[in-house]
Motif scaffolding. Structure first.
Motif, PDB file in Angstrom:
ATOM      1  N   TYR A   9     -76.263   3.863  74.665  1.00  0.00           N
ATOM      2  CA  TYR A   9     -76.004   5.026  75.514  1.00  0.00           C
ATOM      3  C   TYR A   9     -75.655   4.528  76.899  1.00  0.00           C
ATOM      4  O   TYR A   9     -76.425   3.775  77.502  1.00  0.00           O
ATOM      5  CB  TYR A   9     -77.248   5.938  75.548  1.00  0.00           C
ATOM      6  CG  TYR A   9     -77.085   7.120  76.460  1.00  0.00           C
ATOM      7  CD1 TYR A   9     -76.220   8.149  76.121  1.00  0.00           C
ATOM      8  CD2 TYR A   9     -77.764   7.190  77.661  1.00  0.00           C
ATOM      9  CE1 TYR A   9     -76.049   9.233  76.964  1.00  0.00           C
ATOM     10  CE2 TYR A   9     -77.607   8.278  78.508  1.00  0.00           C
ATOM     11  CZ  TYR A   9     -76.744   9.289  78.148  1.00  0.00           C
ATOM     12  OH  TYR A   9     -76.564  10.357  78.986  1.00  0.00           O
ATOM     13  N   LYS A  10     -74.475   4.911  77.384  1.00  0.00           N
ATOM     14  CA  LYS A  10     -73.985   4.495  78.709  1.00  0.00           C
ATOM     15  C   LYS A  10     -73.969   2.971  78.840  1.00  0.00           C
ATOM     16  O   LYS A  10     -74.297   2.413  79.877  1.00  0.00           O
ATOM     17  CB  LYS A  10     -74.821   5.109  79.829  1.00  0.00           C
ATOM     18  CG  LYS A  10     -74.890   6.607  79.817  1.00  0.00           C
ATOM     19  CD  LYS A  10     -73.656   7.204  80.396  1.00  0.00           C
ATOM     20  CE  LYS A  10     -73.833   8.720  80.471  1.00  0.00           C
ATOM     21  NZ  LYS A  10     -72.690   9.390  80.993  1.00  0.00           N
ATOM     22  N   ASP A  61     -83.402  14.874  79.870  1.00  0.00           N
ATOM     23  CA  ASP A  61     -82.325  15.854  80.024  1.00  0.00           C
ATOM     24  C   ASP A  61     -81.030  15.411  79.337  1.00  0.00           C
ATOM     25  O   ASP A  61     -80.052  16.159  79.280  1.00  0.00           O
ATOM     26  CB  ASP A  61     -82.071  16.167  81.499  1.00  0.00           C
ATOM     27  CG  ASP A  61     -81.613  14.963  82.299  1.00  0.00           C
ATOM     28  OD1 ASP A  61     -81.965  13.818  81.939  1.00  0.00           O
ATOM     29  OD2 ASP A  61     -80.899  15.163  83.296  1.00  0.00           O
ATOM     30  N   LYS A  62     -81.006  14.212  78.761  1.00  0.00           N
ATOM     31  CA  LYS A  62     -79.839  13.687  78.039  1.00  0.00           C
ATOM     32  C   LYS A  62     -80.068  13.649  76.528  1.00  0.00           C
ATOM     33  O   LYS A  62     -79.261  13.100  75.781  1.00  0.00           O
ATOM     34  CB  LYS A  62     -79.500  12.266  78.518  1.00  0.00           C
ATOM     35  CG  LYS A  62     -79.285  12.155  80.006  1.00  0.00           C
ATOM     36  CD  LYS A  62     -78.081  12.943  80.445  1.00  0.00           C
ATOM     37  CE  LYS A  62     -77.848  12.721  81.933  1.00  0.00           C
ATOM     38  NZ  LYS A  62     -76.892  13.660  82.471  1.00  0.00           N
ATOM     39  N   ASP A  64     -79.810  15.826  74.128  1.00  0.00           N
ATOM     40  CA  ASP A  64     -78.793  16.410  73.250  1.00  0.00           C
ATOM     41  C   ASP A  64     -77.701  15.386  72.953  1.00  0.00           C
ATOM     42  O   ASP A  64     -77.272  15.228  71.806  1.00  0.00           O
ATOM     43  CB  ASP A  64     -78.169  17.659  73.874  1.00  0.00           C
ATOM     44  CG  ASP A  64     -79.101  18.856  73.831  1.00  0.00           C
ATOM     45  OD1 ASP A  64     -80.092  18.831  73.077  1.00  0.00           O
ATOM     46  OD2 ASP A  64     -78.831  19.828  74.569  1.00  0.00           O
ATOM     47  N   GLU A  65     -77.267  14.694  73.979  1.00  0.00           N
ATOM     48  CA  GLU A  65     -76.234  13.670  73.831  1.00  0.00           C
ATOM     49  C   GLU A  65     -76.736  12.505  72.971  1.00  0.00           C
ATOM     50  O   GLU A  65     -76.029  12.021  72.079  1.00  0.00           O
ATOM     51  CB  GLU A  65     -75.856  13.168  75.225  1.00  0.00           C
ATOM     52  CG  GLU A  65     -74.501  12.565  75.343  1.00  0.00           C
ATOM     53  CD  GLU A  65     -74.143  12.263  76.790  1.00  0.00           C
ATOM     54  OE1 GLU A  65     -73.326  11.351  76.961  1.00  0.00           O
ATOM     55  OE2 GLU A  65     -74.672  12.882  77.725  1.00  0.00           O
ATOM     56  N   ILE A  66     -77.958  12.075  73.217  1.00  0.00           N
ATOM     57  CA  ILE A  66     -78.533  10.949  72.474  1.00  0.00           C
ATOM     58  C   ILE A  66     -78.785  11.342  71.017  1.00  0.00           C
ATOM     59  O   ILE A  66     -78.536  10.553  70.100  1.00  0.00           O
ATOM     60  CB  ILE A  66     -79.817  10.442  73.160  1.00  0.00           C
ATOM     61  CG1 ILE A  66     -79.452   9.861  74.545  1.00  0.00           C
ATOM     62  CG2 ILE A  66     -80.527   9.391  72.311  1.00  0.00           C
ATOM     63  CD1 ILE A  66     -80.629   9.581  75.442  1.00  0.00           C
ATOM     64  N   GLN A  67     -79.234  12.577  70.786  1.00  0.00           N
ATOM     65  CA  GLN A  67     -79.426  13.048  69.416  1.00  0.00           C
ATOM     66  C   GLN A  67     -78.093  13.044  68.665  1.00  0.00           C
ATOM     67  O   GLN A  67     -78.048  12.705  67.485  1.00  0.00           O
ATOM     68  CB  GLN A  67     -80.055  14.439  69.406  1.00  0.00           C
ATOM     69  CG  GLN A  67     -81.509  14.412  69.793  1.00  0.00           C
ATOM     70  CD  GLN A  67     -82.070  15.789  70.090  1.00  0.00           C
ATOM     71  OE1 GLN A  67     -81.347  16.693  70.525  1.00  0.00           O
ATOM     72  NE2 GLN A  67     -83.369  15.947  69.885  1.00  0.00           N
ATOM     73  N   GLY A  68     -77.017  13.397  69.346  1.00  0.00           N
ATOM     74  CA  GLY A  68     -75.694  13.344  68.733  1.00  0.00           C
ATOM     75  C   GLY A  68     -75.334  11.931  68.310  1.00  0.00           C
ATOM     76  O   GLY A  68     -74.772  11.724  67.230  1.00  0.00           O
ATOM     77  N   LEU A  69     -75.657  10.955  69.149  1.00  0.00           N
ATOM     78  CA  LEU A  69     -75.402   9.550  68.804  1.00  0.00           C
ATOM     79  C   LEU A  69     -76.237   9.125  67.595  1.00  0.00           C
ATOM     80  O   LEU A  69     -75.751   8.392  66.723  1.00  0.00           O
ATOM     81  CB  LEU A  69     -75.713   8.649  69.997  1.00  0.00           C
ATOM     82  CG  LEU A  69     -74.806   8.803  71.218  1.00  0.00           C
ATOM     83  CD1 LEU A  69     -75.367   8.010  72.402  1.00  0.00           C
ATOM     84  CD2 LEU A  69     -73.394   8.368  70.893  1.00  0.00           C
ATOM     85  N   GLU A  72     -74.730  10.700  64.486  1.00  0.00           N
ATOM     86  CA  GLU A  72     -73.489   9.989  64.165  1.00  0.00           C
ATOM     87  C   GLU A  72     -73.807   8.674  63.454  1.00  0.00           C
ATOM     88  O   GLU A  72     -73.203   8.340  62.436  1.00  0.00           O
ATOM     89  CB  GLU A  72     -72.727   9.726  65.464  1.00  0.00           C
ATOM     90  CG  GLU A  72     -71.389   9.064  65.286  1.00  0.00           C
ATOM     91  CD  GLU A  72     -70.708   8.880  66.635  1.00  0.00           C
ATOM     92  OE1 GLU A  72     -70.345   7.721  66.934  1.00  0.00           O
ATOM     93  OE2 GLU A  72     -70.556   9.862  67.380  1.00  0.00           O
TER      94      GLU A  72
END
Length: 83
Positions: A9-10, A61-62, A64-69, A72
């Motif tokens: 992530y990032k 607060d991130k 949702d993005e990490i769960q998407g990763l 995937e």
């Protein structure tokens, strides 16, 4: 199912522990006439760390993005296991 995976992530590789619920397909009709609408895969983050240091509160607060990763990555692993 409690699982652990490394997620980038990032540009940073985090170790993530999460509860994973795989996708459940829809069933139009059971023999009794009922059905089941199915449900998408889900990952609930329990712990996220980098070099054994907890980043749960910092990245909350991130999620949702990490769960998407995570989803995937789990999808890619499932695709690779079919071959």
């Amino acid at each position: 199912i409690v699982m652990e995976r490394n997620i980038i992530y990032k540009g940073v590789e985090f170790q993530v522990e999460f509860d994973f619920q795989p996708e459940e397909p829809m069933v139009r009709y059971y023999s009794d006439g009922s059905g089941y609408p199915g449900c998408p895969a889900e990952a609930i983050i329990n712990e996220i760390s980098y070099n054994e240091e907890c980043f749960f509160d910092i990245l909350e607060d991130k999620f949702d993005e990490i769960q998407g990763l995570i989803l995937e990555k789990m999808g890619e692993e499932a695709d690779n296991s079919r071959y």
